[in-house]
Design a protein around this motif. Structure first.
Motif, PDB file in Angstrom:
ATOM      1  N   ILE A 115       0.836  -1.206   0.000  1.00 29.25           N
ATOM      2  CA  ILE A 115       0.000   0.000   0.000  1.00 29.25           C
ATOM      3  C   ILE A 115       0.869   1.254   0.000  1.00 29.25           C
ATOM      4  O   ILE A 115       0.502   2.272  -0.603  1.00 29.25           O
ATOM      5  N   GLU A 116       2.022   1.197   0.648  1.00 31.28           N
ATOM      6  CA  GLU A 116       2.943   2.337   0.622  1.00 31.28           C
ATOM      7  C   GLU A 116       3.463   2.585  -0.791  1.00 31.28           C
ATOM      8  O   GLU A 116       3.572   3.734  -1.227  1.00 31.28           O
ATOM      9  N   GLU A 117       3.774   1.520  -1.496  1.00 32.88           N
ATOM     10  CA  GLU A 117       4.257   1.653  -2.873  1.00 32.88           C
ATOM     11  C   GLU A 117       3.157   2.227  -3.770  1.00 32.88           C
ATOM     12  O   GLU A 117       3.399   3.128  -4.575  1.00 32.88           O
ATOM     13  N   VAL A 118       1.946   1.720  -3.628  1.00 32.18           N
ATOM     14  CA  VAL A 118       0.822   2.248  -4.408  1.00 32.18           C
ATOM     15  C   VAL A 118       0.625   3.723  -4.079  1.00 32.18           C
ATOM     16  O   VAL A 118       0.425   4.547  -4.982  1.00 32.18           O
ATOM     17  N   SER A 119       0.694   4.074  -2.812  1.00 27.68           N
ATOM     18  CA  SER A 119       0.511   5.458  -2.392  1.00 27.68           C
ATOM     19  C   SER A 119       1.542   6.378  -3.037  1.00 27.68           C
ATOM     20  O   SER A 119       1.195   7.434  -3.578  1.00 27.68           O
TER      21      SER A 119
END
Length: 122
Positions: free
Chosen positions: A102-106
């Protein structure tokens, strides 16, 4: 310019995150099928789906609006990851992997948003 939404790295990573969410929810207790699982899956799908929907919008304001909706759904998923862990529905490895995803997507989604806003291009 891209030929398909499938070329957008933010969408690719968001789609992979959706798969992670569905795999995690398959392990949840049956009584969560129409509760937390439903909400979690809906929010995860919304991240990727709103990237796609904004992709074909002509106006910059429309594109940014859909990407902003995607960002909101992403934040909702951050909470569902934490809640799932706190309820012991996912273990620490899955929790860490989902947080990393989710951090990468963010990061990618925010960069895509800024790129459109600042340079007015797709």
């Amino acid at each position: 310019m891209t030929q398909s939404f499938k070329e957008i790295v933010a969408w690719q990573k968001a789609h992979a995150f959706v798969i992670q969410v569905y795999q995690a929810c398959a392990l949840f207790p049956a009584h969560e099928r129409y509760g937390l699982c439903s909400q979690f899956e809906r929010a995860a799908v919304s991240i990727a789906a709103n990237i796609v929907e904004g992709y074909r919008k002509d106006g910059i304001a429309d594109k940014l609006r859909f990407l902003n909706i995607s960002q909101g759904s992403l934040e909702e998923c951050r909470y569902y990851i934490l809640l799932s862990y706190d309820l012991s529905y996912i273990d620490s490895d899955r929790y860490n992997n989902m947080n990393q995803s989710i951090e990468e997507v963010s990061r990618l989604l925010n960069a895509y948003y800024r790129g459109i806003k600042e340079r007015n291009y797709l």
